[in-house]
Design a protein around this motif. Structure first.
Motif, PDB file in Angstrom:
ATOM      1  N   VAL A   8       0.969  -1.199  -0.040  1.00 14.43           N
ATOM      2  CA  VAL A   8       0.132   0.105   0.161  1.00 14.43           C
ATOM      3  C   VAL A   8       0.887   1.137   0.072  1.00 14.43           C
ATOM      4  O   VAL A   8       1.735   1.427   0.880  1.00 14.43           O
ATOM      5  CB  VAL A   8      -0.832  -0.189   1.236  1.00 14.43           C
ATOM      6  CG1 VAL A   8      -1.731   1.203   1.255  1.00 14.43           C
ATOM      7  CG2 VAL A   8      -1.756  -1.277   1.376  1.00 14.43           C
ATOM      8  N   ILE A  39      -5.309  -0.889   7.352  1.00 13.43           N
ATOM      9  CA  ILE A  39      -5.569  -0.498   5.955  1.00 13.43           C
ATOM     10  C   ILE A  39      -5.001  -1.637   5.025  1.00 13.43           C
ATOM     11  O   ILE A  39      -5.498  -2.048   4.037  1.00 13.43           O
ATOM     12  CB  ILE A  39      -5.199   0.907   5.454  1.00 13.43           C
ATOM     13  CG1 ILE A  39      -6.017   2.178   6.306  1.00 13.43           C
ATOM     14  CG2 ILE A  39      -5.161   1.180   3.988  1.00 13.43           C
ATOM     15  CD1 ILE A  39      -5.807   3.378   6.260  1.00 13.43           C
ATOM     16  N   ARG A  40      -3.845  -1.794   5.405  1.00 13.16           N
ATOM     17  CA  ARG A  40      -3.021  -2.941   4.635  1.00 13.16           C
ATOM     18  C   ARG A  40      -3.772  -4.419   4.774  1.00 13.16           C
ATOM     19  O   ARG A  40      -3.913  -4.989   3.866  1.00 13.16           O
ATOM     20  CB  ARG A  40      -1.570  -2.969   4.976  1.00 13.16           C
ATOM     21  CG  ARG A  40      -0.726  -3.922   4.098  1.00 13.16           C
ATOM     22  CD  ARG A  40       0.772  -3.922   4.781  1.00 13.16           C
ATOM     23  NE  ARG A  40       1.216  -2.677   4.219  1.00 13.16           N
ATOM     24  CZ  ARG A  40       1.678  -1.749   5.570  1.00 13.16           C
ATOM     25  NH1 ARG A  40       1.822  -2.148   6.562  1.00 13.16           N
ATOM     26  NH2 ARG A  40       2.342  -0.745   5.169  1.00 13.16           N
ATOM     27  N   CYS A  42      -6.808  -4.508   5.202  1.00  8.61           N
ATOM     28  CA  CYS A  42      -8.111  -4.843   4.414  1.00  8.61           C
ATOM     29  C   CYS A  42      -7.571  -5.374   2.991  1.00  8.61           C
ATOM     30  O   CYS A  42      -8.428  -6.158   2.278  1.00  8.61           O
ATOM     31  CB  CYS A  42      -8.705  -3.407   4.216  1.00  8.61           C
ATOM     32  SG  CYS A  42      -9.352  -2.693   5.790  1.00  8.61           S
ATOM     33  N   TYR A  43      -6.612  -4.652   2.342  1.00  8.60           N
ATOM     34  CA  TYR A  43      -6.162  -5.109   1.016  1.00  8.60           C
ATOM     35  C   TYR A  43      -5.824  -6.865   0.759  1.00  8.60           C
ATOM     36  O   TYR A  43      -5.917  -7.457   0.071  1.00  8.60           O
ATOM     37  CB  TYR A  43      -5.114  -4.255   0.435  1.00  8.60           C
ATOM     38  CG  TYR A  43      -4.512  -4.849  -0.647  1.00  8.60           C
ATOM     39  CD1 TYR A  43      -5.200  -4.721  -1.797  1.00  8.60           C
ATOM     40  CD2 TYR A  43      -2.962  -4.917  -0.879  1.00  8.60           C
ATOM     41  CE1 TYR A  43      -4.605  -4.975  -3.100  1.00  8.60           C
ATOM     42  CE2 TYR A  43      -2.428  -5.407  -1.936  1.00  8.60           C
ATOM     43  CZ  TYR A  43      -3.311  -5.561  -3.118  1.00  8.60           C
ATOM     44  OH  TYR A  43      -2.645  -5.775  -4.322  1.00  8.60           O
ATOM     45  N   VAL A  89     -11.397  -0.097   3.650  1.00 11.92           N
ATOM     46  CA  VAL A  89     -10.381   1.406   3.937  1.00 11.92           C
ATOM     47  C   VAL A  89     -11.259   2.494   4.301  1.00 11.92           C
ATOM     48  O   VAL A  89     -10.899   3.368   5.411  1.00 11.92           O
ATOM     49  CB  VAL A  89      -9.831   1.421   2.599  1.00 11.92           C
ATOM     50  CG1 VAL A  89      -9.149   2.816   2.695  1.00 11.92           C
ATOM     51  CG2 VAL A  89      -8.756   0.297   2.306  1.00 11.92           C
ATOM     52  N   GLN A  92     -12.016   2.299   8.164  1.00  8.69           N
ATOM     53  CA  GLN A  92     -10.473   2.823   8.824  1.00  8.69           C
ATOM     54  C   GLN A  92     -10.375   4.051   8.894  1.00  8.69           C
ATOM     55  O   GLN A  92     -10.161   4.594   9.832  1.00  8.69           O
ATOM     56  CB  GLN A  92      -9.436   1.948   8.222  1.00  8.69           C
ATOM     57  CG  GLN A  92      -9.442   0.447   8.503  1.00  8.69           C
ATOM     58  CD  GLN A  92      -9.547   0.161   9.866  1.00  8.69           C
ATOM     59  OE1 GLN A  92      -9.134   0.764  10.722  1.00  8.69           O
ATOM     60  NE2 GLN A  92     -10.414  -1.105  10.004  1.00  8.69           N
TER      61      GLN A  92
END
Length: 117
Positions: A8, A39-40, A42-43, A89, A92
């Motif tokens: 990310v 966030i990372r 999530c991906y 994301v 978050q």
């Protein structure tokens, strides 16, 4: 079993003035960095589920209220092609706490670039 990891990358925040408010780029970056691990995740969670290459950009926009909380967060652009990542994301971002902007509310447009390694 090898862990699947993605990258990310933050790009400079684009801040649009709304009213007279100001907030430094470093303050925005620092607040986002605190949630970057989540966030990372999530991906990476979707990367492991789909087993496909997920590469693209999600551009988000939100308002930092005078108390430092986020209001009106929304996705402006999603070239990643995965709504679940964008939704996660966004969740978050809604939990972020920024320093109080000086002089009023501030609108932030922030792109995240995702790429599988």
């Amino acid at each position: 079993k090898r862990a699947i990891r993605g990258k990310v990358r933050q790009v400079r925040a684009l801040m649009k003035r709304k009213g007279q408010g100001t907030l430094s780029r470093s303050a925005v970056s620092k607040a986002i960095q605190k949630r970057m691990g989540r966030i990372r995740r999530c991906y990476e969670k979707q990367l492991m589920k789909t087993k496909k290459r997920l590469t693209g950009k999600i551009k988000l926009e939100w308002v930092v209220k005078t108390n430092g909380r986020v209001r009106g967060a929304k996705v402006k652009l999603n070239t990643l092609g995965n709504a679940k990542v964008a939704s996660c994301v966004l969740g978050q971002i809604r939990k972020l706490k920024f320093p109080r902007p000086k002089g009023g509310e501030v609108t932030i447009v922030f792109p995240f670039i995702f790429s599988s390694r």
